[in-house]
Structure formats: structure tokens, C-alpha cells
Design a protein around this motif. Structure first.
Motif, PDB file in Angstrom:
ATOM      1  N   VAL A  36       0.814  -1.208   0.000  1.00 32.39           N
ATOM      2  CA  VAL A  36       0.000   0.000   0.000  1.00 32.39           C
ATOM      3  C   VAL A  36       0.856   1.272   0.000  1.00 32.39           C
ATOM      4  CG1 VAL A  36      -1.760   1.266   1.329  1.00 32.39           C
ATOM      5  CG2 VAL A  36      -1.873  -1.209   1.179  1.00 32.39           C
ATOM      6  N   ARG A  37       2.101   1.157   0.430  1.00 33.14           N
ATOM      7  CA  ARG A  37       2.959   2.328   0.631  1.00 33.14           C
ATOM      8  C   ARG A  37       4.152   2.349  -0.313  1.00 33.14           C
ATOM      9  NH1 ARG A  37       3.269   2.951   7.176  1.00 33.14           N
ATOM     10  NH2 ARG A  37       1.053   2.616   7.523  1.00 33.14           N
ATOM     11  N   ILE A  38       4.569   3.569  -0.616  1.00 32.63           N
ATOM     12  CA  ILE A  38       5.780   3.791  -1.393  1.00 32.63           C
ATOM     13  C   ILE A  38       6.628   4.793  -0.619  1.00 32.63           C
ATOM     14  CG2 ILE A  38       6.768   4.574  -3.579  1.00 32.63           C
ATOM     15  CD1 ILE A  38       4.010   3.940  -4.876  1.00 32.63           C
ATOM     16  N   LEU A  39       7.876   4.465  -0.411  1.00 35.61           N
ATOM     17  CA  LEU A  39       8.801   5.360   0.261  1.00 35.61           C
ATOM     18  C   LEU A  39       9.727   5.957  -0.796  1.00 35.61           C
ATOM     19  CD1 LEU A  39       9.822   6.524   2.944  1.00 35.61           C
ATOM     20  CD2 LEU A  39      11.347   4.551   3.113  1.00 35.61           C
ATOM     21  N   LEU A  40       9.668   7.275  -0.933  1.00 30.27           N
ATOM     22  CA  LEU A  40      10.472   7.979  -1.919  1.00 30.27           C
ATOM     23  C   LEU A  40      11.601   8.733  -1.233  1.00 30.27           C
ATOM     24  CD1 LEU A  40       7.564   9.470  -4.046  1.00 30.27           C
ATOM     25  CD2 LEU A  40       8.996   7.506  -4.630  1.00 30.27           C
ATOM     26  N   GLY A  41      12.777   8.665  -1.812  1.00 25.93           N
ATOM     27  CA  GLY A  41      13.911   9.435  -1.333  1.00 25.93           C
ATOM     28  C   GLY A  41      14.170  10.594  -2.277  1.00 25.93           C
ATOM     29  N   TYR A  42      14.678  11.675  -1.724  1.00 22.36           N
ATOM     30  CA  TYR A  42      14.973  12.870  -2.507  1.00 22.36           C
ATOM     31  C   TYR A  42      16.352  13.389  -2.141  1.00 22.36           C
ATOM     32  CZ  TYR A  42       9.917  13.183  -3.321  1.00 22.36           C
ATOM     33  OH  TYR A  42       8.617  12.923  -3.683  1.00 22.36           O
ATOM     34  N   THR A  43      17.092  13.823  -3.143  1.00 24.98           N
ATOM     35  CA  THR A  43      18.336  14.544  -2.933  1.00 24.98           C
ATOM     36  C   THR A  43      18.218  15.843  -3.708  1.00 24.98           C
ATOM     37  OG1 THR A  43      19.564  12.467  -2.785  1.00 24.98           O
ATOM     38  CG2 THR A  43      20.845  14.467  -3.171  1.00 24.98           C
TER      39      THR A  43
END
Length: 144
Positions: free
Chosen positions: A92-99
Motif C-alpha cells: 500500500v505504501r511507497i517510500l520515496l527518497g529525494y536529494t
């Protein structure tokens, strides 16, 4: 299915006066706007536009957790480069990383690291639901 996108999606944006506070430094909440734009553009590039996702797949995504670690200020007329990548993709979840970075004197300066956890929801009821397989597959197999 824990996955990590092999290639980050890159989104660039120039800062305007409306993005800054009285001292000319990017206002902290603007980072959320830019990260959201990067996420939407990433999903569009990997799969299809949000309007089509909502209309055809009957789902949308809502943030449930955000973390931002600010490292260096952004100033009026800087160009910020936002790299967005998938850290994990669950039912159900998506973990997004950002730089977030900027170029100064031909050097890349780290501006911030961030993370946004989003949950897939039914477009009508807004209740959590499983990420549709075709969306999960498109995200997992994203290539530039």
C-alpha cells in the motif's frame, strides 16, 4: 516488495522571488511543493499522468510522512536539481527518497536530503488500497 529504483528521476527548477523569504533564502515549505512536482513528474515519466491514473486506475497517492534535512540554503535565482528515487515499494505504501542539490562554481552542493512516504488510496473513497500491479511494475522498472 522492497525495491530501489535503479535510476533517479531528475527534476530541475529555478528559484523565483516568490520562493524566498525576506532575506532571499528559499522558504522552507517551498521544498514540499518542489518535491511534489518531482514526484508527479516521476510518476508521469514512469507510468502516465496523474489525471489518467485517477480516471483509469481509480487510485491516487497521499503523503503520510515527510522528513527533510536541510544542509545548505537555496537563494533567489539558484537552480535546484531534485533527484527522486524509490526506496521501497510495499503493498500500500511507497517510500520515496529525494536529494536536492545546486551547482556553485562548477561544484555540486547538497541542499537537502528528504523522504516522503505515500499511501495508495481509492480515488473515490480515499481509503487505502493495494498499489495496482501495473503501477508497481512501472515504478519498479523505471528507466530514464
Amino acid at each position: 516488495m522492497p525495491i530501489q529504483s535503479p535510476v533517479p528521476y531528475i527534476y530541475k527548477r529555478k528559484l523565483y522571488l516568490s520562493d524566498t523569504d525576506a532575506s532571499g533564502i528559499a522558504y522552507h515549505s517551498k521544498f514540499l511543493d518542489w518535491m511534489e512536482a518531482a514526484r508527479v513528474e516521476f510518476l508521469t515519466a514512469a507510468y502516465k499522468p496523474q489525471t489518467q491514473v485517477i480516471a483509469e486506475d481509480q487510485v491516487t497517492f497521499m503523503p503520510i510522512r515527510v522528513e527533510i534535512d536541510y544542509k545548505s540554503p537555496l537563494l533567489f535565482e539558484d537552480t535546484v536539481e531534485i533527484s527522486v528515487f524509490v526506496k521501497s515499494l510495499e503493498k500500500v505504501r511507497i517510500l520515496l527518497g529525494y536529494t536536492l542539490t545546486k551547482a556553485v562554481d562548477q561544484k555540486t552542493i547538497l541542499v537537502a536530503n528528504a523522504m516522503v512516504e505515500i499511501v495508495c488510496v481509492d480515488a473515490s473513497t480515499k481509503r487505502p488500497q493495494r498499489v495496482p500491479e501495473k503501477i508497481a511494475s512501472a515504478i519498479a522498472n523505471w528507466q530514464k
